[in-house]
Design a protein around this motif. Structure first.
Motif, PDB file in Angstrom:
ATOM      1  N   PRO A   1      27.189  -1.512  49.206  1.00 48.72           N
ATOM      2  CA  PRO A   1      26.806  -0.558  50.249  1.00 48.72           C
ATOM      3  C   PRO A   1      27.847  -0.503  51.367  1.00 48.72           C
ATOM      4  O   PRO A   1      28.503  -1.492  51.674  1.00 48.72           O
ATOM      5  CB  PRO A   1      25.484  -1.101  50.771  1.00 48.72           C
ATOM      6  CG  PRO A   1      25.491  -2.536  50.415  1.00 48.72           C
ATOM      7  CD  PRO A   1      26.310  -2.664  49.164  1.00 48.72           C
ATOM      8  N   LYS A   2      27.978   0.654  51.941  1.00 41.42           N
ATOM      9  CA  LYS A   2      28.947   0.862  53.017  1.00 41.42           C
ATOM     10  C   LYS A   2      28.284   0.529  54.354  1.00 41.42           C
ATOM     11  O   LYS A   2      27.281   1.126  54.717  1.00 41.42           O
ATOM     12  CB  LYS A   2      29.419   2.321  53.043  1.00 41.42           C
ATOM     13  CG  LYS A   2      29.891   2.870  51.701  1.00 41.42           C
ATOM     14  CD  LYS A   2      31.282   2.429  51.368  1.00 41.42           C
ATOM     15  CE  LYS A   2      31.859   3.107  50.163  1.00 41.42           C
ATOM     16  NZ  LYS A   2      31.398   2.633  48.895  1.00 41.42           N
ATOM     17  N   ASN A   3      28.830  -0.412  55.083  1.00 40.83           N
ATOM     18  CA  ASN A   3      28.276  -0.817  56.371  1.00 40.83           C
ATOM     19  C   ASN A   3      29.018  -0.179  57.533  1.00 40.83           C
ATOM     20  O   ASN A   3      28.619  -0.330  58.680  1.00 40.83           O
ATOM     21  CB  ASN A   3      28.331  -2.341  56.524  1.00 40.83           C
ATOM     22  CG  ASN A   3      27.414  -3.033  55.556  1.00 40.83           C
ATOM     23  OD1 ASN A   3      26.422  -2.461  55.136  1.00 40.83           O
ATOM     24  ND2 ASN A   3      27.738  -4.242  55.186  1.00 40.83           N
ATOM     25  N   LYS A   4      30.078   0.516  57.221  1.00 43.19           N
ATOM     26  CA  LYS A   4      30.912   1.089  58.269  1.00 43.19           C
ATOM     27  C   LYS A   4      30.272   2.369  58.825  1.00 43.19           C
ATOM     28  O   LYS A   4      29.818   3.229  58.083  1.00 43.19           O
ATOM     29  CB  LYS A   4      32.276   1.407  57.664  1.00 43.19           C
ATOM     30  CG  LYS A   4      33.374   1.610  58.644  1.00 43.19           C
ATOM     31  CD  LYS A   4      34.704   1.747  57.915  1.00 43.19           C
ATOM     32  CE  LYS A   4      35.824   1.846  58.885  1.00 43.19           C
ATOM     33  NZ  LYS A   4      37.093   2.019  58.213  1.00 43.19           N
ATOM     34  N   VAL A   5      30.247   2.502  60.138  1.00 47.23           N
ATOM     35  CA  VAL A   5      29.694   3.696  60.776  1.00 47.23           C
ATOM     36  C   VAL A   5      30.735   4.820  60.761  1.00 47.23           C
ATOM     37  O   VAL A   5      31.926   4.566  60.791  1.00 47.23           O
ATOM     38  CB  VAL A   5      29.302   3.435  62.250  1.00 47.23           C
ATOM     39  CG1 VAL A   5      27.830   3.599  62.460  1.00 47.23           C
ATOM     40  CG2 VAL A   5      29.772   2.113  62.742  1.00 47.23           C
TER      41      VAL A   5
END
Length: 52
Positions: free
Chosen positions: A24-28
């Protein structure tokens, strides 16, 4: 021996990339300076309307 090692390395590299894409991508999402200014101006308008 070298050929087997090279094949093993390439397969390992591909598997690592695939697993990284599945995570999963955690970057905003990046918000530019102009967008931030526009959002801030909009927020100020809302606050002014609430006060009046």
């Amino acid at each position: 021996m070298n050929r087997k090692k090279k094949i093993k390395q390439t397969i390992k590299k591909l598997v690592k990339k695939e697993n990284a894409k599945k995570q999963p991508k955690n970057k905003v999402r990046y918000i530019s300076k102009a967008e931030r200014a526009a959002l801030e101006a909009e927020e100020q308008k809302k606050q002014e309307q609430e006060i009046e």
